[in-house]
Each structure stands twice: as structure tokens, then as C-alpha cells.
Design an enzyme around this catalytic site. Structure first.
Site, PDB file in Angstrom:
ATOM      1  N   LYS A  42     -78.724  49.738 -38.718  1.00 25.82           N
ATOM      2  CA  LYS A  42     -79.114  50.846 -37.833  1.00 25.82           C
ATOM      3  C   LYS A  42     -78.672  52.127 -38.532  1.00 25.82           C
ATOM      4  O   LYS A  42     -77.508  52.501 -38.499  1.00 25.82           O
ATOM      5  CB  LYS A  42     -78.414  50.694 -36.478  1.00 25.82           C
ATOM      6  CG  LYS A  42     -79.223  51.161 -35.279  1.00 25.82           C
ATOM      7  CD  LYS A  42     -79.619  52.628 -35.332  1.00 25.82           C
ATOM      8  CE  LYS A  42     -78.530  53.544 -34.813  1.00 25.82           C
ATOM      9  NZ  LYS A  42     -78.744  54.961 -35.142  1.00 25.82           N
TER      10      LYS A  42
ATOM     11  N   GLU B 126     -64.738  51.360 -38.469  1.00 26.86           N
ATOM     12  CA  GLU B 126     -64.233  52.375 -39.410  1.00 26.86           C
ATOM     13  C   GLU B 126     -64.468  53.716 -38.722  1.00 26.86           C
ATOM     14  O   GLU B 126     -65.612  54.174 -38.634  1.00 26.86           O
ATOM     15  CB  GLU B 126     -65.019  52.326 -40.724  1.00 26.86           C
ATOM     16  CG  GLU B 126     -64.954  51.003 -41.453  1.00 26.86           C
ATOM     17  CD  GLU B 126     -63.666  50.803 -42.207  1.00 26.86           C
ATOM     18  OE1 GLU B 126     -62.833  51.729 -42.241  1.00 26.86           O
ATOM     19  OE2 GLU B 126     -63.478  49.709 -42.753  1.00 26.86           O
TER      20      GLU B 126
ATOM     21  N   CYS C 267     -64.601  60.932 -43.716  1.00 27.99           N
ATOM     22  CA  CYS C 267     -63.626  60.359 -42.783  1.00 27.99           C
ATOM     23  C   CYS C 267     -62.203  60.561 -43.301  1.00 27.99           C
ATOM     24  O   CYS C 267     -61.278  60.770 -42.529  1.00 27.99           O
ATOM     25  CB  CYS C 267     -63.916  58.888 -42.566  1.00 27.99           C
ATOM     26  SG  CYS C 267     -64.079  57.990 -44.111  1.00 27.99           S
TER      27      CYS C 267
ATOM     28  N   GLU D 137     -60.153  65.647 -35.256  1.00 23.52           N
ATOM     29  CA  GLU D 137     -61.064  65.605 -36.407  1.00 23.52           C
ATOM     30  C   GLU D 137     -62.147  66.665 -36.221  1.00 23.52           C
ATOM     31  O   GLU D 137     -62.854  66.669 -35.213  1.00 23.52           O
ATOM     32  CB  GLU D 137     -61.699  64.220 -36.514  1.00 23.52           C
ATOM     33  CG  GLU D 137     -62.586  64.094 -37.734  1.00 23.52           C
ATOM     34  CD  GLU D 137     -63.275  62.741 -37.830  1.00 23.52           C
ATOM     35  OE1 GLU D 137     -63.895  62.314 -36.835  1.00 23.52           O
ATOM     36  OE2 GLU D 137     -63.209  62.111 -38.893  1.00 23.52           O
TER      37      GLU D 137
END
Ligand code: NAD
Length: 482
Positions: free
Chosen positions: A181, A256, A290, A386
């Protein structure tokens, strides 16, 4: 390029191209113009793909010998090598990464993953186990490592091909079938990869690519009883939802997720390379990494030098069209993401941080944000959440214990970087950090041999290396009573 985009409006399902339940458009973040119409899979498409994946799992893919699986992965790697330029341009246009990074890092990383796991395909071994016997009879016991089954690989937009490689290559090497996806903000490079999968000659249903919306196609995959594992990379919020969905059918899940990684610069560090590395950790791919090292923890005695160095590094960034060779920083992926990042810049100022460089969106088209450096504390919002943009905070410390405490004082635990010339300090600090990966004197080394994944809110499980083999297989214990 036109022919590359032509198949974007179709799904790659059961070895062929077919219309999905709907379509959506993807835009170029540099110009705001529509790039392509992309197929959007719905729940019925997901059903069809899972059926095809199950057929391949029991059929032709299961019958493909391990060394032939490895050869197919090598063939795919060769086709990706042939099309590096096309794949890199698609990522640059679709999500704004400078072409040189896509060409020099993202696509080569995919190739490296495919080749590394191609080598593993005929080396998937269990163990021979000694026991005390069974009611006096000796036993022959061993473990088999078997494919988990149908794996859904759900991918974010910040480095689609590279991250897909971490999922696809070990899953195929261990005999699973994979439904991909792609992210709705950047599906095009993965759709081109689907063409290469087709050209390589993988059996129908072994790899399928279903672009679409997360809450439709992604959700249907994570709730499907025929999907045996979800391998997800993306935001912590969506990861939490996926983990809840996985409980429905006990679907194996690796996550993750996000990060707020510290870079610790000690007073004995080589400052020139620390500045260069810290800036790389902050600004690569516009900070949409990330493992971005966005909390720069600096010993008080070298704080001024680091602030000067990072300011110069911010001012040296060239913002512009990702396809232009001089560009080092492209736009953010869409207007919402740019506005989100700008919101954090205001928040930083409101909460008392000192703006050292950048701090605004340049005028003109495209979703750009200037590379930004603040000096501030570890408790303010910009140091805790973040941001996923080119924004970092320089935070000072006085001794090693304080540096470690500050580094660990965050809900995330993905990566950390340590800059020091003292090897004992390097190992001691690396051991004390709450992070899935620690780089010493180099920001976030990535290689297919090195396991990757996070602690705390940064996720569950590991990808890459031998751990990637374990994460894509079930262990079965067999005991023969002799
Ligand atoms: P996101 O969570 O919004 O989307 C990721 C993927 O999940 C997309 O394909 C999306 O369509 C899909 N999705 C969304 N809702 C879903 C649902 N309900 N069910 C199933 N799938 C769904 O993340 P993003 O904005 O694309 O990516 C940025 C995030 O990814 C950041 O938080 C970043 O830190 C993280 N990330 C982590 C790593 C890592 O290795 N830890 C690597 C890269 C990016």
C-alpha cells in the site's frame, strides 16, 4: 516520463493492471500542479488481492526453489539499477526530495536491500535441538523457519522506495507474498517498481501494488483475516490504530514509527565533522526522516561554536526545484504539512526558544519552509514532538549524565548520534541511550546488514539484517520420538 505515469490510474493486482474502486490525484509539491491521477483501491480490491496472494503463496511462489527466489530478487535489483533515473525523478517530483538524494541514496538503498536479501533466500535455516528425551526414548528435534504468509506492506511518503525495500526484500526472500500500500502523497515511484516486478517475472500474486487512501485500502488490509502480517512504517498515531486492528485476527505486526532523535556533541568531538553531521541529520530530505536528529544536545563549552556552524549550514541550503542540480532542499509534501511545520515555529517562539536561523516560509509557489535552528530547552513543544520538517533545537548540557538524561527524556526512542573522540565514552553512552540504533561520529548509518527499528513510541520490532529474516518467518518446532 509520460509512459511512466500512464499506468498510475491502475492497480497492479494478480499479475496484471486493473482499475480500482476509485481514483485520486497526486500533486507536485514544488508547483502545486496535478502530477497524475492515481488508482484508489477499495475493500473489494483488497479482497481480490488477498485471494491472489494466497493462491501464489500455496502455488507457483511456494514451488519456486529458494535459489530461484534469490535470482528473481537479483533480476529486480538489476531492473531498478537500469531505471534509477526514472524512479528517482518520480520521487523528486511526487514528494519533493532533491533528485541527488533520491538518485544517490534512496534508490541505491532499495537496490542494496534487494541484493542483500537475494543472498539470504537459500540460507533460511532452523536449529537442531538437543533434549533430555521423551519418556526414555531419544528425540530428534529441530525448528523450521516458515513464511508467515500474506504480508501487507504499508509505506509512508518520505522515502517510499527505500522503506519498501526494507519490507519487500526480506519478505520475498523468506517465501511470503506481499501486498504493497503506497502512500497517497507519493505513489508514483512504487507504481513504476510494480512494472519492474512484472518485467522480472515474479509469479502472479507474489507482489501486488494497491495505491489508495490509508483509511480505506490501508484499513481494509489491516483488518483482513487473510493478511497474516502487517509491516507498517508511518506515524505513531496511525501505528497505534493499526496495532488495535491487528488484535482482531492476531495479525503479526511490525511498526516503524516516528522519532525525536538526539545528537549529542561532547566537548572532545571533532567539531567540524560534528557540525557537518548534525546539519545532515537535521536537514536531509527537509528533515522528513524518521531518524532526523532534531534535538542537538551540545556541551556548554562548545555550544557557541555549534550554533555558529549550524547557522552557516542552514544559510548554505539552496531551496528550490528538487530536479535542479544545485537544490539541496525541496518543498514539504503538501500545504497541510507546511502549515503544520509553521505552526511549530510559532509555538517555539511562544514558548521562549531563541530563533537562530530560518523561521519562516519563503514567498512564492511550493510548500517550502526555511531551514530553521532554535536554541532552547528540552521541555518545550518543538523539542518534544516530531515536526517532520527542517527544524531543530540546540540544547546545552554540562556533563555526560545530564546528556544521557536529556537524550532519554522523550517518548520516542528510534535513533541517536554521539560525537566524541573518546572510545570508552562512546560505548558507555551508546549503551545508556534508549534508542534502537546509535551512530557514533556519523549520523544514522543505514545498511541492509544493520537491524533498524525503535523503542517506546518509535515502534515495535526490527527490520533489516538477520532480524529481518526472523521478522518475516514463523518458527515451527518439530520433534520426532526415535
Ligand atoms: P502516515 O502514518 O500518515 O501514513 C503512513 C501510511 O499509512 C500511508 O501509506 C497511509 O496511507 C497509511 N495509513 C493511514 N491511515 C491508515 C489506516 N487507518 N490504516 C492503515 N494504513 C493507514 O505517515 P506519513 O505521514 O506518510 O509518514 C511520516 C511518518 O512516518 C513520520 O511519523 C515518520 O517518522 C514515520 N517514519 C518512520 C520510519 C521508521 O523507520 N521508523 C521511517 C520513515 C517514516
Amino acid at each position: 516520463m509520460t509512459s511512466t505515469l500512464a499506468s498510475a490510474a491502475e492497480l497492479y493486482l494478480d499479475g496484471g493492471w486493473t482499475a480500482g474502486g476509485g481514483t485520486f490525484t497526486t500533486a507536485n509539491p514544488t508547483t502545486g500542479e496535478t502530477l497524475a491521477e492515481v488508482a484508489a483501491a477499495d475493500a473489494a480490491d483488497v479482497d481480490r488481492a488477498v485471494e491472489a496472494a494466497a493462491r501464489a503463496l500455496r502455488g507457483e511462489w511456494a514451488a519456486t526453489p529458494p535459489s530461484a527466489k534469490g535470482a528473481l530478487l537479483h533480476t529486480l535489483a538489476g531492473l531498478v539499477e537500469r531505471d534509477v533515473e526514472t524512479l528517482a525523478r518520480l520521487e523528486a517530483q511526487d514528494m519533493g526530495v532533491p533528485l541527488g538524494i533520491a538518485q544517490g541514496l534512496f534508490v541505491p538503498n532499495l537496490i542494496a536491500s534487494l541484493r542483500y536479501y537475494a543472498g539470504w533466500a537459500d540460507k533460511i535455516n532452523g536449529d537442531l535441538l538437543a533434549t533430555d528425551g521423551y519418556f526414555g526414548a531419544p528425540t530428534h528435534s529441530y525448528t523450521r523457519r516458515e513464511p508467515i504468509g500474506v504480508i501487507a506492506a504499508i509505506v509512508p511518503w518520505n522515502a517510499p522506495l527505500m522503506i519498501l525495500g526494507w519490507k519487500l526484500a526480506p519478505a520475498l526472500a523468506t517465501g511470503n507474498t506481499v501486498i504493497v500500500k503506497p502512500p497517497e502523497d507519493a505513489s508514483l515511484s512504487i507504481l513504476h517498481l510494480a512494472r519492474l516486478v512484472d518485467e522480472a517475472g515474479f509469479p502472479a500474486g507474489t507482489v501486488q501494488v494497491l495505491p489508495g487512501l490509508g483509511e480505506v485500502a490501508g484499513e481494509a488490509l489491516t483488518l483482513h483475516p487473510g493478511v497474516h502480517k502487517v509491516s507498517f512504517t508511518g506515524s505513531t498515531e496511525v501505528g497505534r490504530r493499526i496495532l488495535r486492528n491487528s488484535a482482531t485476527h492476531f495479525t503479526r505486526t511490525t511498526l516503524e514509527l516516528g522519532g525525536k532523535s538526539p545528537q549529542i556533541i561532547f566537548d572532545d568531538a571533532d567539531l567540524e565533522s560534528a557540525v557537518r553531521g548534525a546539519a545532515m541529520g537535521l536537514f536531509t530530505n527537509q528533515g522528513r526522516v524518521c531518524a532526523a536528529g532534531t534535538r542537538i544536545l551540545v556541551h556548554r563549552s562548545v555550544a557557541d561554536a555549534m550554533l555558529d556552524g549550524l547557522t552557516q549550514a542552514a544559510e548554505a541550503q539552496v531551496l528550490g526545484d528538487p530536479l535542479a542540480p544545485e537544490t539541496t532542499m525541496g518543498p514539504l509534501v503538501n500545504a497541510a504539512q507546511r502549515d503544520r511545520v509553521l505552526g511549530y515555529l510559532h509555538r517555539g517562539l511562544d514558548e521562549g526558544a531563541t530563533l537562530v536561523a530560518g523561521g519562516a516560509a519563503p514567498d512564492g509557489p511550493g510548500h517550502f519552509v526555511a531551514p530553521t535552528v532554535f536554541a532552547g530547552g528540552n521541555d518545550i513543544t518543538i523539542s518534544r514532538e516530531e515536526i517532520f520538517g527542517p527544524v531543530g533545537t540546540v540544547i546545552t548540557f554540562d556533563d555526560d549524565a545530564e546528556a544521557i538524561a536529556l537524550a532519554n527524556d522523550n517518548r520516542y526512542g528510534l535513533a541517536a548520534t554521539v560525537w566524541t573522540s573518546d572510545v570508552r565514552r562512546a560505548h558507555a553512552v551508546a549503551a545508556a541511550l534508549e534508542a534502537g540504533a546509535v551512530g557514533v561520529n556519523g549520523w544514522s548509518p543505514l545498511a541492509p546488514q544493520l537491524p533498524w527499528g525503535g523503542l517506546k513510541a518509535s515502534g515495535i520490532g526490527r527490520e533489516l539484517g538477520h532480524e529481518g529474516i526472523l521478522a518475516n518467518t514463523e518458527s515451527k518446532t518439530v520433534t520426532v520420538v526415535l
